[in-house]
Design an enzyme around this catalytic site. Sequence first.
Site, PDB file in Angstrom:
ATOM      1  CB  CYS A  73       7.565 -10.287  10.637  1.00 27.40           C
ATOM      2  SG  CYS A  73       8.319 -11.675  11.509  1.00 27.40           S
ATOM      3  CB  CYS A  76       4.656 -10.728  13.634  1.00 22.51           C
ATOM      4  SG  CYS A  76       6.097  -9.797  14.202  1.00 22.51           S
ATOM      5  CG  HIS A 137       9.649  -8.252  14.618  1.00 21.93           C
ATOM      6  ND1 HIS A 137       9.466  -9.208  13.640  1.00 21.93           N
ATOM      7  CD2 HIS A 137      10.623  -7.418  14.167  1.00 21.93           C
ATOM      8  CE1 HIS A 137      10.295  -8.951  12.623  1.00 21.93           C
ATOM      9  NE2 HIS A 137      10.997  -7.877  12.922  1.00 21.93           N
ATOM     10  CG  HIS A 188       9.669 -12.957  15.095  1.00 21.57           C
ATOM     11  ND1 HIS A 188       8.581 -12.108  15.122  1.00 21.57           N
ATOM     12  CD2 HIS A 188       9.537 -13.759  16.177  1.00 21.57           C
ATOM     13  CE1 HIS A 188       7.832 -12.393  16.169  1.00 21.57           C
ATOM     14  NE2 HIS A 188       8.387 -13.399  16.826  1.00 21.57           N
ATOM     15  CG  HIS A 190      13.018 -18.013  13.911  1.00 24.49           C
ATOM     16  ND1 HIS A 190      13.630 -16.842  13.505  1.00 24.49           N
ATOM     17  CD2 HIS A 190      13.347 -18.934  12.967  1.00 24.49           C
ATOM     18  CE1 HIS A 190      14.281 -17.055  12.367  1.00 24.49           C
ATOM     19  NE2 HIS A 190      14.140 -18.319  12.018  1.00 24.49           N
TER      20      HIS A 190
HETATM   21 ZN   LIG Z   1       8.124 -10.782  13.644  1.00 26.47          ZN
END
Ligand SMILES: [Zn+2]
Length: 363
Positions: A73, A76, A137, A188, A190
Amino acid sequence: MIAKRTAIRLSDGRELIYFDETPDADRDGWPDTRHLPPPPPTSQLRYDPLVDEWVAVAAHRQTRTFLPPSDKCPLCPSTPDFASEIPAPDYGVVVFENQFPSFSDRIKADEITELTDLVPVRPGVGRCEVVCFTSDHNSSFGALTPERVRTVVDALADRTTEMSALPGVAQVFPFENRGIEIGVTLSHPHGQIYAYPMVPPHTQATLRAAQRHAELTGGRNLYSDVLEAEQKAQVRVVAANEHWTAYVPAASRWPFEIQLAPNRQVLDIPALTGAERDAFGPIYLDILRRFDALFDRPMPYISAWHQAVTGEGRELGYLHLQLFSVRRAADKLKYLAGSESAMGAFINDIVPETAAQLLRDAL
Ligand SMILES: [Zn+2]
């Protein structure tokens, strides 16, 4: 709240900013160890004369990262085995320039060309940033603490102030897409911030309506009057506190849609007082919980901050957050089909007063 702000450069020159809640966070000892190619050539804006709108064309975005496995990811923190976009081994809230931007401030603004006599083309000057709300995450915005939400709001205020000051930026738009149903390519938690080089079509329409209302009422603010009417009617209000009111718009377009607005006219996030920022987290988290409780599963949503434009018509603005979902039943999504996509005419399957009642009863 932000206790420490640290700006660094990634290996390709993009800016990354850590917003830490403790003053002792170590951010300087973690350089980006990757050897990234320079940021891609940016997009262009093409004018559509038939509808008087600009369309951004950003072909390089086709190659952006699509649903990577969780150990790869890019949002992360970095590990010894994998260098992500964030070099540090942990973080609180972090913001950085998008590697695949729709708009960029790295290009010259003056190259205006023409495809035809009626179709001017100009560079997609502006800026696109990514905001990571947490290093966890598997979390979500709705699982953040009110304190972390305050830090996110402070970070958005910081970015709005800086991006509004960039040459040619007309409006700064923070938003979050959540859920694969919306087309999210990274799971994730965001959000993103777009600094547009033009006033987007939706904002143009709201400015026209607000201008007309001001002329007809001796200068009254349209959004203030709409909010006041909703507070008086109460039937569509879902939640409220001392500083904020959340209501379903009387003519909502989406099956479940909420407008969350400060009780006084505020132009943009930087103009919110400390008390207003503190009061935002609890009510927004409450609404997100109601969304998830509706069908007892994570609700796909789009969360959109509408801020005042930087130029002409700025005083007509009224900061508000628009939250809406495409889920209309436990196993049904609303798609933008013929009427919505081709004609821009929305058909809503759920009566807004019913949606408000369902949301009030959800918890
Ligand atoms: Zn992540």
